[in-house]
Design a protein around this motif. Structure first.
Motif, PDB file in Angstrom:
ATOM      1  N   SER A 386       4.992  -6.383   4.435  1.00  0.00           N
ATOM      2  CA  SER A 386       3.997  -5.435   4.949  1.00  0.00           C
ATOM      3  C   SER A 386       4.595  -4.084   5.295  1.00  0.00           C
ATOM      4  CB  SER A 386       3.321  -6.018   6.188  1.00  0.00           C
ATOM      5  OG  SER A 386       4.221  -6.043   7.288  1.00  0.00           O
ATOM      6  N   GLY A 388       5.538  -3.367   8.296  1.00  0.00           N
ATOM      7  CA  GLY A 388       5.265  -3.125   9.708  1.00  0.00           C
ATOM      8  C   GLY A 388       5.384  -4.397  10.525  1.00  0.00           C
ATOM      9  N   VAL A 409      -1.287  -4.742  11.876  1.00  0.00           N
ATOM     10  CA  VAL A 409       0.098  -4.432  11.535  1.00  0.00           C
ATOM     11  C   VAL A 409       0.405  -3.004  11.960  1.00  0.00           C
ATOM     12  CG1 VAL A 409       1.782  -4.210   9.673  1.00  0.00           C
ATOM     13  CG2 VAL A 409       0.116  -6.075   9.627  1.00  0.00           C
ATOM     14  N   ALA A 412       2.958   0.077   9.031  1.00  0.00           N
ATOM     15  CA  ALA A 412       3.106  -0.272   7.618  1.00  0.00           C
ATOM     16  C   ALA A 412       3.126   0.956   6.718  1.00  0.00           C
ATOM     17  CB  ALA A 412       1.988  -1.221   7.189  1.00  0.00           C
ATOM     18  N   LYS A 415       6.475   2.350   6.785  1.00  0.00           N
ATOM     19  CA  LYS A 415       7.497   1.318   6.556  1.00  0.00           C
ATOM     20  C   LYS A 415       8.547   1.328   7.669  1.00  0.00           C
ATOM     21  CE  LYS A 415       6.894   1.064   1.544  1.00  0.00           C
ATOM     22  NZ  LYS A 415       6.087  -0.173   1.656  1.00  0.00           N
ATOM     23  N   SER A 451       7.708  -9.830  12.060  1.00  0.00           N
ATOM     24  CA  SER A 451       7.490  -9.973  10.621  1.00  0.00           C
ATOM     25  C   SER A 451       8.718 -10.631  10.011  1.00  0.00           C
ATOM     26  CB  SER A 451       7.238  -8.608   9.969  1.00  0.00           C
ATOM     27  OG  SER A 451       5.953  -8.120  10.306  1.00  0.00           O
TER      28      SER A 451
END
Length: 542
Positions: A386, A388, A409, A412, A415, A451
């Motif tokens: 993702s 994020g 999230v 994202a 990044k 994540s």
């Protein structure tokens, strides 16, 4: 001690030229990713060149700044500038310079160039990072030093990750990753010196340079655009991995734009001074804080236990290092430590903090560890993730006012969850993550978001096999931490994560936004990332 012989104009082994003062190492294969090329002064006294470095990483007002330099010219212009959104020139002067040879092992033991300036630093110079530009007709280069405050002038101290800066600086040919040591002059250096210039890209971010995150097309060999860019343009291949320009500088510029005042100090200051953090409400770490000494951890933990609050927008808390008494040489034997480190049979072995011989888990200090996280957003390491942090506890104070909910999230688009991250072994209960037992914590950990990350660059065959990260890191973690290179241990090392998490230790706390690339959200002005950053820096931690 021999002198470095090959001139900087030599080509790579595949015939592609290197740029400027970069040269190909004896084991270079010509590839931007796996090859070994580096910047170094020319042995030719007639070639236009000028280089500089300070005698120490940091100074305080009233102390004497000492600079060393060499040049093909008898005189060079020196400009000292306090870096920032509006750089301030503090001094411009002429230096008497001369040519001096560069030792072959300059990366390990220093350049030993002549002293060219002694300057009593004025009391009215503010804490900050000061750039040193030296120039002659035909060439210019930059160095830097850090000016710490004599006493706190701001409420927040930015602790610069100078252990990692030193580990990645490849000027002269060697760092803790590649080098000119060993029988074939192709091994990394266990010892690296501060007494040399910074490689191009460490002081100033190269124009148009890409950051590390990149998702190569599936079922193809992964590429690394930042390294392709660096080799093609004559920039250190590690420019995006560490240094003032990569992480701390853009974060500091964002703070300046927000009206958030900062003082500055280095990890080396923390190493030598137990009270380096005293007087600050919060301490800020940004980017890539991979390398720490035992003393740095002692002094940080003492400050935390007395009530300090650490805002950590950084990842990859990983290696134990040692520093020489004069702080000029950093030692880390890394994966060779068990056989090569003279202190291999003590708790000061320079290996992973989570190595059983050390007995001091990384999570005890930060609440998280690089050994449970590592890579995301590049190579074949969660590159198509993702980008994020998936949010699990949206009611946490760090997210106040963002509007984020469970399962959203954060970051994202920019990044922010990328490069190297820190995590923790955890369990799930009713949809919420909780730190597992026996992971080395010395207080309560609240996981706000997380994540997946991995130490393994996966592949399906020769067509998409990675020659850079590959399986080596996961296998080494399995061997040294999890008991051996078995499928089960490698899988355990490879199945990591990165966390946003609050860690309460003693009377203090650490808030981890544990990714090197968090700063990308500030560079890209992603609203929610900026809001969370302000909450952590300025808000009430309750």
């Amino acid at each position: 001690m021999g002198l470095f012989q090959p001139d900087a104009g030599r080509g790579c082994s595949d015939g592609a030229p290197v740029k400027g003062f970069f040269t190909a190492g004896p084991t270079d294969d010509g590839d931007a990713v796996t090859g070994h090329y580096y910047e170094v002064a020319s042995p030719d006294p007639a070639r236009a060149q000028v280089w500089i470095y300070p005698a120490a990483l940091s100074y305080a007002p009233g102390e004497v700044l000492v600079l060393h330099a060499m040049s093909s010219a008898p005189e060079a212009t020196l400009t000292i500038t306090r870096d920032g959104a509006h750089p301030e020139v503090m001094l411009k002067t002429r230096l008497a310079t001369r040519f001096a040879p560069t030792p072959f092992a300059a990366s390990e033991s220093g350049c030993d160039w002549p002293e060219v300036l002694r300057l009593a630093i004025p009391d009215d110079w503010q804490s900050g990072v000061y750039r040193l530009k030296v120039a002659i007709p035909g060439h210019a280069s930059e160095g830097m030093f850090v000016l710490r405050a004599q006493s706190p002038q701001a409420k927040i101290l930015m602790l610069l990750t100078t252990g990692t800066w030193c580990a990645y600086n490849d000027w002269g040919g060697s760092n803790h990753y590649q080098g000119l040591t060993g029988p074939a002059q192709g091994d990394f250096a266990a010892h690296v010196s501060l007494l040399r210039p910074w490689a191009t890209g460490f002081v100033a971010w190269p124009d148009g340079a890409p950051r590390i995150p990149h998702a190569s097309a599936l079922l193809t060999k992964p590429r690394y655009p930042h390294m392709d860019y660096a080799r093609a343009r004559g920039i250190s291949k590690k420019y995006a991995s560490s240094g003032w320009a990569a992480f701390e500088r853009p974060f500091a510029l964002w703070c300046e734009g927000q009206g958030i005042a900062l003082d500055y100090a280095t990890q080396h200051d923390l190493h030598r001074n137990r009270g380096a953090l005293d007087g600050y409400d919060r301490v800020l770490i940004v980017g890539h804080d991979e390398y720490w000494t035992w003393q740095m951890r002692d002094h940080l933990e003492g400050w935390l236990d007395r009530g300090g609050q650490l805002a950590r927008f950084a990842g990859n808390f990983f290696w134990q290092t040692r520093l020489s008494d004069d702080l000029a040489t950093q030692t880390c034997f890394k994966t060779t430590a068990e056989v090569a480190d003279p202190l291999a049979h003590t708790d000061r072995i320079t290996s992973y903090w989570d190595h059983p011989a050390i007995g001091r888990p990384a999570a005890a200090t930060m609440g998280l560890t690089g050994a449970a996280g590592v890579y995301a957003g590049w190579s074949r390491c969660a590159a198509h993730g993702s980008g994020g942090f998936a949010i699990y506890r949206p009611a946490h104070w760090a997210l106040r006012g963002t509007g984020l909910g469970y399962g959203d999230v954060l970051g994202a688009a920019a990044k922010i969850f990328a490069y190297e991250v820190d995590g923790i072994d955890y369990t799930m209960h009713h949809g919420l993550p909780f730190a597992a037992k026996d992971v080395g914590l010395q207080g309560d950990l609240t996981i706000v978001g997380l994540s997946p990350a991995t130490a393994l660059s996966h592949h399906t065959g020769p067509h998409d096999r990675d020659r850079f990260i590959g399986a080596g890191d996961a296998e080494d973690l399995a061997l040294r931490i999890y008991g051996g290179i078995t499928p089960e241990a490698v899988a355990r090392a490879a199945q990591g994560n990165g966390c946003m998490a609050e860690y309460r230790r003693g009377k203090g706390a650490v808030f981890n936004a544990a990714s090197c690339e968090w700063v990308a959200g500030l560079i890209e002005r992603e609203r929610a990332v900026e809001h969370v950053t302000r909450n952590i820096l300025l808000g009430d931690w309750a």
